[in-house]
Design a protein around this motif. Sequence first.
Motif, PDB file in Angstrom:
ATOM      1  N   ARG A 138      31.458  39.953  49.364  1.00 24.22           N
ATOM      2  CA  ARG A 138      31.495  41.300  48.764  1.00 24.22           C
ATOM      3  C   ARG A 138      32.825  41.532  48.057  1.00 24.22           C
ATOM      4  O   ARG A 138      32.873  42.099  46.969  1.00 24.22           O
ATOM      5  N   ARG A 139      33.924  41.092  48.661  1.00 22.45           N
ATOM      6  CA  ARG A 139      35.248  41.267  48.052  1.00 22.45           C
ATOM      7  C   ARG A 139      35.350  40.471  46.755  1.00 22.45           C
ATOM      8  O   ARG A 139      35.944  40.943  45.783  1.00 22.45           O
ATOM      9  N   MET A 140      34.769  39.277  46.744  1.00 22.34           N
ATOM     10  CA  MET A 140      34.781  38.481  45.509  1.00 22.34           C
ATOM     11  C   MET A 140      34.027  39.209  44.407  1.00 22.34           C
ATOM     12  O   MET A 140      34.483  39.251  43.265  1.00 22.34           O
ATOM     13  N   HIS A 141      32.881  39.798  44.744  1.00 21.68           N
ATOM     14  CA  HIS A 141      32.128  40.556  43.742  1.00 21.68           C
ATOM     15  C   HIS A 141      32.928  41.753  43.239  1.00 21.68           C
ATOM     16  O   HIS A 141      32.923  42.043  42.035  1.00 21.68           O
ATOM     17  N   GLU A 142      33.608  42.441  44.156  1.00 20.76           N
ATOM     18  CA  GLU A 142      34.452  43.563  43.738  1.00 20.76           C
ATOM     19  C   GLU A 142      35.542  43.092  42.783  1.00 20.76           C
ATOM     20  O   GLU A 142      35.806  43.737  41.762  1.00 20.76           O
ATOM     21  N   LEU A 143      36.187  41.984  43.111  1.00 21.88           N
ATOM     22  CA  LEU A 143      37.243  41.453  42.248  1.00 21.88           C
ATOM     23  C   LEU A 143      36.695  41.055  40.882  1.00 21.88           C
ATOM     24  O   LEU A 143      37.338  41.282  39.854  1.00 21.88           O
ATOM     25  N   THR A 201      36.289  42.113  35.232  1.00 22.44           N
ATOM     26  CA  THR A 201      35.470  42.355  34.045  1.00 22.44           C
ATOM     27  C   THR A 201      35.879  43.666  33.375  1.00 22.44           C
ATOM     28  O   THR A 201      36.015  43.728  32.146  1.00 22.44           O
ATOM     29  N   GLN A 202      36.100  44.692  34.191  1.00 19.70           N
ATOM     30  CA  GLN A 202      36.530  45.979  33.637  1.00 19.70           C
ATOM     31  C   GLN A 202      37.902  45.873  32.978  1.00 19.70           C
ATOM     32  O   GLN A 202      38.126  46.433  31.896  1.00 19.70           O
ATOM     33  N   ALA A 203      38.814  45.160  33.621  1.00 20.59           N
ATOM     34  CA  ALA A 203      40.162  45.002  33.054  1.00 20.59           C
ATOM     35  C   ALA A 203      40.102  44.233  31.737  1.00 20.59           C
ATOM     36  O   ALA A 203      40.783  44.583  30.768  1.00 20.59           O
ATOM     37  N   ASP A 244      43.549  38.249  39.793  1.00 23.30           N
ATOM     38  CA  ASP A 244      42.280  38.480  40.489  1.00 23.30           C
ATOM     39  C   ASP A 244      41.371  37.259  40.412  1.00 23.30           C
ATOM     40  O   ASP A 244      40.705  36.906  41.389  1.00 23.30           O
ATOM     41  N   LEU A 245      41.347  36.612  39.256  1.00 23.80           N
ATOM     42  CA  LEU A 245      40.520  35.408  39.121  1.00 23.80           C
ATOM     43  C   LEU A 245      41.043  34.276  39.997  1.00 23.80           C
ATOM     44  O   LEU A 245      40.258  33.508  40.572  1.00 23.80           O
ATOM     45  N   GLU A 246      42.353  34.167  40.121  1.00 16.07           N
ATOM     46  CA  GLU A 246      42.920  33.166  41.020  1.00 16.07           C
ATOM     47  C   GLU A 246      42.522  33.458  42.465  1.00 16.07           C
ATOM     48  O   GLU A 246      42.209  32.539  43.227  1.00 16.07           O
ATOM     49  N   ASN A 247      42.511  34.745  42.833  1.00 20.91           N
ATOM     50  CA  ASN A 247      42.086  35.116  44.182  1.00 20.91           C
ATOM     51  C   ASN A 247      40.614  34.774  44.404  1.00 20.91           C
ATOM     52  O   ASN A 247      40.242  34.274  45.466  1.00 20.91           O
ATOM     53  N   VAL A 248      39.783  35.047  43.408  1.00 21.86           N
ATOM     54  CA  VAL A 248      38.368  34.702  43.517  1.00 21.86           C
ATOM     55  C   VAL A 248      38.204  33.199  43.659  1.00 21.86           C
ATOM     56  O   VAL A 248      37.414  32.724  44.486  1.00 21.86           O
ATOM     57  N   GLU A 249      38.966  32.449  42.887  1.00 24.75           N
ATOM     58  CA  GLU A 249      38.887  30.997  42.970  1.00 24.75           C
ATOM     59  C   GLU A 249      39.284  30.510  44.365  1.00 24.75           C
ATOM     60  O   GLU A 249      38.620  29.646  44.946  1.00 24.75           O
ATOM     61  N   ASP A 250      40.364  31.083  44.911  1.00 25.62           N
ATOM     62  CA  ASP A 250      40.783  30.709  46.266  1.00 25.62           C
ATOM     63  C   ASP A 250      39.701  31.033  47.293  1.00 25.62           C
ATOM     64  O   ASP A 250      39.417  30.238  48.188  1.00 25.62           O
ATOM     65  N   ASP A 289      25.730  33.825  39.615  1.00 23.97           N
ATOM     66  CA  ASP A 289      25.784  35.097  38.889  1.00 23.97           C
ATOM     67  C   ASP A 289      27.224  35.450  38.531  1.00 23.97           C
ATOM     68  O   ASP A 289      27.518  35.836  37.400  1.00 23.97           O
ATOM     69  N   MET A 290      28.126  35.287  39.490  1.00 22.80           N
ATOM     70  CA  MET A 290      29.525  35.590  39.257  1.00 22.80           C
ATOM     71  C   MET A 290      30.104  34.666  38.184  1.00 22.80           C
ATOM     72  O   MET A 290      30.838  35.116  37.303  1.00 22.80           O
TER      73      MET A 290
END
Length: 145
Positions: free
Chosen positions: A34-39, A44-46, A95-101, A123-124
Amino acid sequence: EMEVDLSLLAGQGPAYASVFVQDEDAQDEEMEIRRMHELVDQTTQALQQARNELIALSQQQSSGSAEGGNATRAKKKESAACKHVDQLLWKAEVDLENVEDMYLRHIDNQKDTVTPFSVSIADMNQRLSQAASDLEMTVRNWFSG
């Protein structure tokens, strides 16, 4: 008489404890997904905001050169806008680096627990790829135009 639990001697704890650990692991995994989806949504918004600001800045430059108004004030405004776009891009990168981690952690943990995560990642990945290509096109247009 004293009872001896063989699982305690083996260091594995009561047999039912593993069920709770697996449930906690699954809940942690779901929370991280869920946190990855939020990020991804925030990124995407940024990126969309950065794109919109670059477009607005480009339009201001083309209309500003025709007006020839207060050049110093326009440069300061342009500099502030560029700085804000840079901050947005930096946040998106972090944020993308965090998602990757998180994704790599999930892949490592996938050996232990399997969840319906692959659909979420696909999807992500598609959403990130689209946002990145949109931003790339905007930046190319910005520097070429």
